[in-house]
Write a protein that holds these residues in place. Sequence first.
Motif, PDB file in Angstrom:
ATOM      1  N   LEU A 167       0.838  -1.196   0.000  1.00 33.58           N
ATOM      2  CA  LEU A 167       0.000   0.000   0.000  1.00 33.58           C
ATOM      3  C   LEU A 167       0.871   1.244   0.000  1.00 33.58           C
ATOM      4  CD1 LEU A 167      -2.620  -1.076   2.646  1.00 33.58           C
ATOM      5  CD2 LEU A 167      -3.144  -0.471   0.299  1.00 33.58           C
ATOM      6  N   ALA A 168       0.650   2.113  -0.974  1.00 31.51           N
ATOM      7  CA  ALA A 168       1.366   3.394  -1.030  1.00 31.51           C
ATOM      8  C   ALA A 168       0.621   4.374  -0.129  1.00 31.51           C
ATOM      9  CB  ALA A 168       1.444   3.903  -2.456  1.00 31.51           C
ATOM     10  N   THR A 169       1.075   4.531   1.110  1.00 32.27           N
ATOM     11  CA  THR A 169       0.302   5.259   2.117  1.00 32.27           C
ATOM     12  C   THR A 169       0.078   6.725   1.781  1.00 32.27           C
ATOM     13  OG1 THR A 169       2.336   5.611   3.382  1.00 32.27           O
ATOM     14  CG2 THR A 169       0.975   3.717   3.987  1.00 32.27           C
ATOM     15  N   ASP A 170       1.006   7.325   1.043  1.00 32.97           N
ATOM     16  CA  ASP A 170       0.841   8.735   0.687  1.00 32.97           C
ATOM     17  C   ASP A 170       0.170   8.909  -0.669  1.00 32.97           C
ATOM     18  OD1 ASP A 170       2.991   7.717  -0.718  1.00 32.97           O
ATOM     19  OD2 ASP A 170       4.321   9.414  -0.338  1.00 32.97           O
ATOM     20  N   ALA A 171      -0.368   7.822  -1.216  1.00 36.22           N
ATOM     21  CA  ALA A 171      -1.093   7.877  -2.485  1.00 36.22           C
ATOM     22  C   ALA A 171      -2.489   7.281  -2.330  1.00 36.22           C
ATOM     23  CB  ALA A 171      -0.317   7.140  -3.578  1.00 36.22           C
ATOM     24  N   LEU A 172      -2.998   7.293  -1.087  1.00 39.64           N
ATOM     25  CA  LEU A 172      -4.349   6.846  -0.772  1.00 39.64           C
ATOM     26  C   LEU A 172      -5.144   8.031  -0.243  1.00 39.64           C
ATOM     27  CD1 LEU A 172      -3.560   3.569   1.229  1.00 39.64           C
ATOM     28  CD2 LEU A 172      -4.228   3.727  -1.187  1.00 39.64           C
ATOM     29  N   CYS A 173      -6.442   8.043  -0.492  1.00 32.88           N
ATOM     30  CA  CYS A 173      -7.261   9.155  -0.005  1.00 32.88           C
ATOM     31  C   CYS A 173      -8.644   8.672   0.380  1.00 32.88           C
ATOM     32  CB  CYS A 173      -7.362  10.253  -1.066  1.00 32.88           C
ATOM     33  SG  CYS A 173      -8.114   9.727  -2.619  1.00 32.88           S
ATOM     34  N   SER A 174      -9.302   9.496   1.188  1.00 36.89           N
ATOM     35  CA  SER A 174     -10.669   9.233   1.625  1.00 36.89           C
ATOM     36  C   SER A 174     -11.365  10.565   1.846  1.00 36.89           C
ATOM     37  CB  SER A 174     -10.659   8.415   2.918  1.00 36.89           C
ATOM     38  OG  SER A 174     -11.973   8.306   3.443  1.00 36.89           O
ATOM     39  N   SER A 175     -12.675  10.533   1.911  1.00 32.03           N
ATOM     40  CA  SER A 175     -13.415  11.745   2.258  1.00 32.03           C
ATOM     41  C   SER A 175     -13.515  11.905   3.767  1.00 32.03           C
ATOM     42  CB  SER A 175     -14.817  11.701   1.640  1.00 32.03           C
ATOM     43  OG  SER A 175     -15.498  10.529   2.034  1.00 32.03           O
ATOM     44  N   SER A 176     -12.997  10.927   4.523  1.00 35.32           N
ATOM     45  CA  SER A 176     -13.021  10.981   5.983  1.00 35.32           C
ATOM     46  C   SER A 176     -11.620  10.773   6.529  1.00 35.32           C
ATOM     47  CB  SER A 176     -13.962   9.905   6.547  1.00 35.32           C
ATOM     48  OG  SER A 176     -13.776   9.755   7.940  1.00 35.32           O
ATOM     49  N   ASP A 177     -11.045  11.791   7.148  1.00 37.20           N
ATOM     50  CA  ASP A 177      -9.729  11.647   7.762  1.00 37.20           C
ATOM     51  C   ASP A 177      -9.748  10.595   8.865  1.00 37.20           C
ATOM     52  OD1 ASP A 177      -8.943  13.660   6.098  1.00 37.20           O
ATOM     53  OD2 ASP A 177      -8.553  15.140   7.660  1.00 37.20           O
TER      54      ASP A 177
END
Length: 208
Positions: A167-177
């Motif tokens: 998993l590329a942790t700095d290349a993942l996103c969500s609408s909920s932090d």
Amino acid sequence: MGIPTPADTDALPNGPLDAATVHLCVDMQRLFAEETAWHTPWMERVLPRVRELAERFPERTIFTRFVPAQRPGEGRGNWRRYYERWACMTIEQLGAERVDLVPALAQFVPPATVVDKHVYSPWLEPGLDRLLRERQVETLVVTGGETDVCVLATVLGAVDRGFRVVLATDALCSSSDQTHDAMLTLYQQRYGQQLETATTRQILRNWT
């Protein structure tokens, strides 16, 4: 935003990445990047790192796209109720062009490949599994969104099929932090034997 800092060493726990590796990018699409009811505000922030991976290995990049129902009331079982609730996100109301990848990634297709799906998991339709078998893929580098929805479904299916998953942790996103951070904790603490987490920089340095 809760993105982990880089590890002290660039080495990945299970060794370098090789020609049996594919970059699997989950649902980096206009319907999430633009001002819609499903807008993911910081998709734009991770986009440069996703693009960096796609640009380095376009021929080894696979993009998934979430394709909503054509109109409200379509879908099986609870999906029918889902699209009654989210009528504004059906293709009839959004426009088919909103299903497209964001322009910064669409330019890599081809040689990058696109696999469409109609639910969160890309494994319930045969296209992705068949493509990976044909290419003799053993390792998936996963990017995209959302960390706690479609990425989660993608990762769990990959683990069940025996793929090495990074998993590329700095290349993942969500609408909920909050749930993004919770999922990264879950991935790292509960799936430590089956998932590796790394920054994009670490991944690129380890992918020969």
